[in-house]
Design a protein around this motif. Structure first.
Motif, PDB file in Angstrom:
ATOM      1  N   PHE A   1       0.832  -1.212   0.000  1.00 12.08           N
ATOM      2  CA  PHE A   1       0.000   0.000   0.000  1.00 12.08           C
ATOM      3  C   PHE A   1       0.867   1.263   0.000  1.00 12.08           C
ATOM      4  N   ILE A   2       1.848   1.301   0.893  1.00  9.22           N
ATOM      5  CA  ILE A   2       2.736   2.461   0.966  1.00  9.22           C
ATOM      6  C   ILE A   2       3.515   2.616  -0.335  1.00  9.22           C
ATOM      7  N   LYS A   3       4.043   1.520  -0.856  1.00  7.80           N
ATOM      8  CA  LYS A   3       4.821   1.581  -2.096  1.00  7.80           C
ATOM      9  C   LYS A   3       3.962   2.058  -3.261  1.00  7.80           C
ATOM     10  N   ALA A   4       2.714   1.625  -3.324  1.00  2.28           N
ATOM     11  CA  ALA A   4       1.840   2.056  -4.413  1.00  2.28           C
ATOM     12  C   ALA A   4       1.554   3.549  -4.322  1.00  2.28           C
ATOM     13  N   LEU A   5       1.313   4.060  -3.105  1.00  3.01           N
ATOM     14  CA  LEU A   5       1.070   5.496  -2.942  1.00  3.01           C
ATOM     15  C   LEU A   5       2.275   6.319  -3.372  1.00  3.01           C
ATOM     16  N   LEU A   6       3.466   5.751  -3.195  1.00  2.00           N
ATOM     17  CA  LEU A   6       4.693   6.452  -3.568  1.00  2.00           C
ATOM     18  C   LEU A   6       5.128   6.118  -5.000  1.00  2.00           C
ATOM     19  N   ARG A   7       4.252   5.426  -5.736  1.00  2.00           N
ATOM     20  CA  ARG A   7       4.463   5.100  -7.147  1.00  2.00           C
ATOM     21  C   ARG A   7       5.714   4.247  -7.350  1.00  2.00           C
ATOM     22  N   GLN A   8       5.868   3.283  -6.453  1.00  2.00           N
ATOM     23  CA  GLN A   8       6.944   2.310  -6.554  1.00  2.00           C
ATOM     24  C   GLN A   8       6.366   0.963  -6.978  1.00  2.00           C
ATOM     25  N   PRO A   9       7.144   0.107  -7.645  1.00  2.00           N
ATOM     26  CA  PRO A   9       6.627  -1.185  -8.109  1.00  2.00           C
ATOM     27  C   PRO A   9       6.189  -2.079  -6.951  1.00  2.00           C
ATOM     28  N   THR A  10       5.127  -2.833  -7.173  1.00  2.00           N
ATOM     29  CA  THR A  10       4.629  -3.800  -6.185  1.00  2.00           C
ATOM     30  C   THR A  10       4.323  -5.118  -6.898  1.00  2.00           C
ATOM     31  N   ALA A  11       4.306  -6.205  -6.128  1.00  2.00           N
ATOM     32  CA  ALA A  11       4.047  -7.526  -6.709  1.00  2.00           C
ATOM     33  C   ALA A  11       2.579  -7.710  -7.073  1.00  2.00           C
ATOM     34  N   HIS A  12       1.703  -6.956  -6.453  1.00  2.00           N
ATOM     35  CA  HIS A  12       0.279  -6.993  -6.780  1.00  2.00           C
ATOM     36  C   HIS A  12      -0.323  -5.635  -6.449  1.00  2.00           C
ATOM     37  N   THR A  13      -1.517  -5.377  -6.936  1.00  2.00           N
ATOM     38  CA  THR A  13      -2.214  -4.138  -6.608  1.00  2.00           C
ATOM     39  C   THR A  13      -2.762  -4.240  -5.190  1.00  2.00           C
TER      40      THR A  13
ATOM     41  N   ARG B   1       1.168  21.698   5.851  1.00  2.00           N
ATOM     42  CA  ARG B   1       1.535  21.672   7.273  1.00  2.00           C
ATOM     43  C   ARG B   1       1.824  20.254   7.787  1.00  2.00           C
ATOM     44  N   LEU B   2       1.584  19.255   6.969  1.00  2.00           N
ATOM     45  CA  LEU B   2       1.711  17.879   7.452  1.00  2.00           C
ATOM     46  C   LEU B   2       3.163  17.430   7.561  1.00  2.00           C
ATOM     47  N   HIS B   3       3.418  16.548   8.536  1.00  2.00           N
ATOM     48  CA  HIS B   3       4.710  15.869   8.610  1.00  2.00           C
ATOM     49  C   HIS B   3       4.861  14.985   7.370  1.00  2.00           C
ATOM     50  N   LYS B   4       5.920  15.177   6.617  1.00  2.00           N
ATOM     51  CA  LYS B   4       6.159  14.340   5.440  1.00  2.00           C
ATOM     52  C   LYS B   4       6.876  13.046   5.795  1.00  2.00           C
ATOM     53  N   THR B   5       7.599  13.076   6.920  1.00  2.00           N
ATOM     54  CA  THR B   5       8.263  11.872   7.417  1.00  2.00           C
ATOM     55  C   THR B   5       8.057  11.811   8.924  1.00  2.00           C
ATOM     56  N   HIS B   6       8.196  10.609   9.457  1.00  2.00           N
ATOM     57  CA  HIS B   6       8.152  10.431  10.907  1.00  2.00           C
ATOM     58  C   HIS B   6       9.037   9.248  11.264  1.00  2.00           C
ATOM     59  N   ASN B   7       9.951   9.478  12.189  1.00  2.00           N
ATOM     60  CA  ASN B   7      10.923   8.449  12.575  1.00  2.00           C
ATOM     61  C   ASN B   7      11.633   7.863  11.352  1.00  2.00           C
ATOM     62  N   GLY B   8      11.949   8.740  10.408  1.00  2.00           N
ATOM     63  CA  GLY B   8      12.687   8.310   9.235  1.00  2.00           C
ATOM     64  C   GLY B   8      11.855   7.642   8.164  1.00  2.00           C
ATOM     65  N   GLN B   9      10.545   7.510   8.380  1.00  2.00           N
ATOM     66  CA  GLN B   9       9.675   6.864   7.409  1.00  2.00           C
ATOM     67  C   GLN B   9       8.837   7.898   6.670  1.00  2.00           C
ATOM     68  N   ARG B  10       8.722   7.754   5.370  1.00  2.00           N
ATOM     69  CA  ARG B  10       7.898   8.630   4.556  1.00  2.00           C
ATOM     70  C   ARG B  10       6.427   8.394   4.864  1.00  2.00           C
ATOM     71  N   ILE B  11       5.647   9.469   5.049  1.00  2.00           N
ATOM     72  CA  ILE B  11       4.226   9.371   5.348  1.00  2.00           C
ATOM     73  C   ILE B  11       3.448   9.888   4.131  1.00  2.00           C
ATOM     74  N   PRO B  12       2.931   8.997   3.287  1.00  2.00           N
ATOM     75  CA  PRO B  12       2.195   9.454   2.108  1.00  2.00           C
ATOM     76  C   PRO B  12       0.840  10.071   2.491  1.00  2.00           C
ATOM     77  N   SER B  13       0.368  10.962   1.622  1.00  2.00           N
ATOM     78  CA  SER B  13      -0.931  11.609   1.827  1.00  2.00           C
ATOM     79  C   SER B  13      -1.810  11.426   0.598  1.00  2.00           C
ATOM     80  N   LEU B  14      -3.110  11.379   0.834  1.00  2.00           N
ATOM     81  CA  LEU B  14      -4.073  11.140  -0.230  1.00  2.00           C
ATOM     82  C   LEU B  14      -5.255  12.072  -0.053  1.00  2.00           C
TER      83      LEU B  14
END
Length: 361
Positions: free
Chosen positions: A11-23, A234-247
């Motif tokens: 789910f996170i990879k798809a939001l960030l437009r990265q390849p995934t093994a399935h939708t 105004r949103l945090h784009k990362t937290h604890n080094g992890q990217r936080i996607p928004s929709l």
């Protein structure tokens, strides 16, 4: 708070437009009344609001669908109207009619008196998020959400579901400065709430713009999209080094996809009136797309559900399978839906998107 790497991060990879093994697939309102165990939990809690305000119950409701279905994300069991309730509007529910506010915003004084929530007012939501993350472990990501400023304003001015939008649109056209004042306050409140959700453990956030499509062209840009951009900025784009996607999910967004793609969100949620292939042509590679099965399809038979899942995936096109697309309904799941229908949908999404060329068969 830090969390280990996810076992299923499609789910996170798809939001960030990265390849995934399935939708990846999840469903809006997947923690809801269509599940008999959710109805039993609500009865045990005493009411819907009591369920939401009790972290143990809300955590259990969030986890229930993941025990039944092979979903790729969990969404916190909450409600967009908890935020205006925390701002003093007095939320309650009427059987058969839905949410109502005891203190709607009907004049300048009421809006001038509106204040941001006290830190403790939504503590039960943040405790639910933290507890849910602990119980999920490395299973799947947890999604947080909030209503867009415009959608919240509709409820807060009308005093409940907006119907024909008579009061809020009267304010928009007669007192636009007053409405802008309300929307500015709400943009600050929504951003603060979503940041607190991120700090509590959600790994992606959604702005739910249910009533954006009720606005005229031009008005949408000024009274809804502008303030969603303010929130996103105004949103945090990362937290604890992890990217936080928004929709952003605007129901009825088809006329504005091009400008929405430049809103600052990582992904756009689409309702069932929008063609996914056309949407991808308009937005290009700027954002991921989520959607967009008609929720009523889940009231049909198994063959029809599988056919419609295949149709949605095919409309994404081969370049979208496993890249930049999250399968979802175009809006929330109906309480009349059977759990068996949801199982068919989830399994079909994984089956058709995982097999190379499967959606073209």
């Amino acid at each position: 708070m830090s969390y280990p790497s996810l076992h299923n991060n499609t789910f996170i990879k798809a939001l960030l437009r990265q390849p995934t093994a399935h939708t990846p697939v999840w469903l809006m309102r997947q923690a809801g009344r269509y599940l008999p165990e959710h109805r039993a939990l609500r009865a045990r809690a005493g009411s819907y609001l009591d369920l939401l305000r009790t972290p143990d119950y809300a955590t259990e409701a969030t986890l229930q669908p993941l025990r039944r279905f092979n979903l790729d994300a969990a969404v916190v069991c909450s409600d967009i109207l908890l935020l205006p309730d925390a701002m003093g509007l007095g939320l309650y529910f009427v059987n058969g009619e839905g949410p109502r506010f005891r203190h709607p915003l009907r004049d300048e004084q009421a809006i001038a008196n509106l204040r941001l929530p006290q830190p403790h007012a939504l503590e039960h939501v943040y405790l639910t998020i933290a507890q849910t993350r602990r119980e999920l472990g490395t299973q799947v990501p947890l999604i947080g959400f909030a209503g867009s400023p415009w959608t919240l304003a509709c409820f807060m001015v009308e005093g409940g579901p907006p119907g024909d939008f008579q009061l809020i649109k009267k304010m928009l056209y007669r007192q636009p400065a007053l409405l802008h004042s309300l929307l500015r306050t709400l943009a600050h409140a929504v951003a603060a709430d979503l940041n607190a959700q991120i700090e509590s453990g959600v790994q992606a956030v959604i702005l739910v713009d249910t009533w954006g499509g009720a606005l005229a062209d031009g008005m949408y840009q000024h009274f809804s999209l502008f303030y969603m951009r303010e929130v996103l900025a105004r949103l945090h784009k990362t937290h604890n080094g992890q990217r936080i996607p928004s929709l952003i999910h605007t129901r009825g967004a088809s006329p504005w996809l091009n400008v929405l793609a430049d809103s600052g969100a990582d992904a756009l949620g689409l309702d069932w009136t929008c063609d996914l292939a056309r949407a991808r042509q308009l937005v290009g590679s700027r954002v991921a797309l989520q959607g967009n099965l008609d929720p009523s399809v889940l009231l049909a038979d198994e063959a029809s559900i599988r056919r419609e899942v295949r149709r949605v995936l095919k409309s994404v096109g081969p370049s979208g399978i496993g890249f930049g697309h999250v399968f979802n309904l175009g809006h929330g799941i109906s309480p009349a839906t059977s759990p068996e229908a949801v199982a068919v949908l989830v399994d079909a999404v994984h089956e058709f998107s995982r097999v190379a060329g499967g959606v073209h068969a």
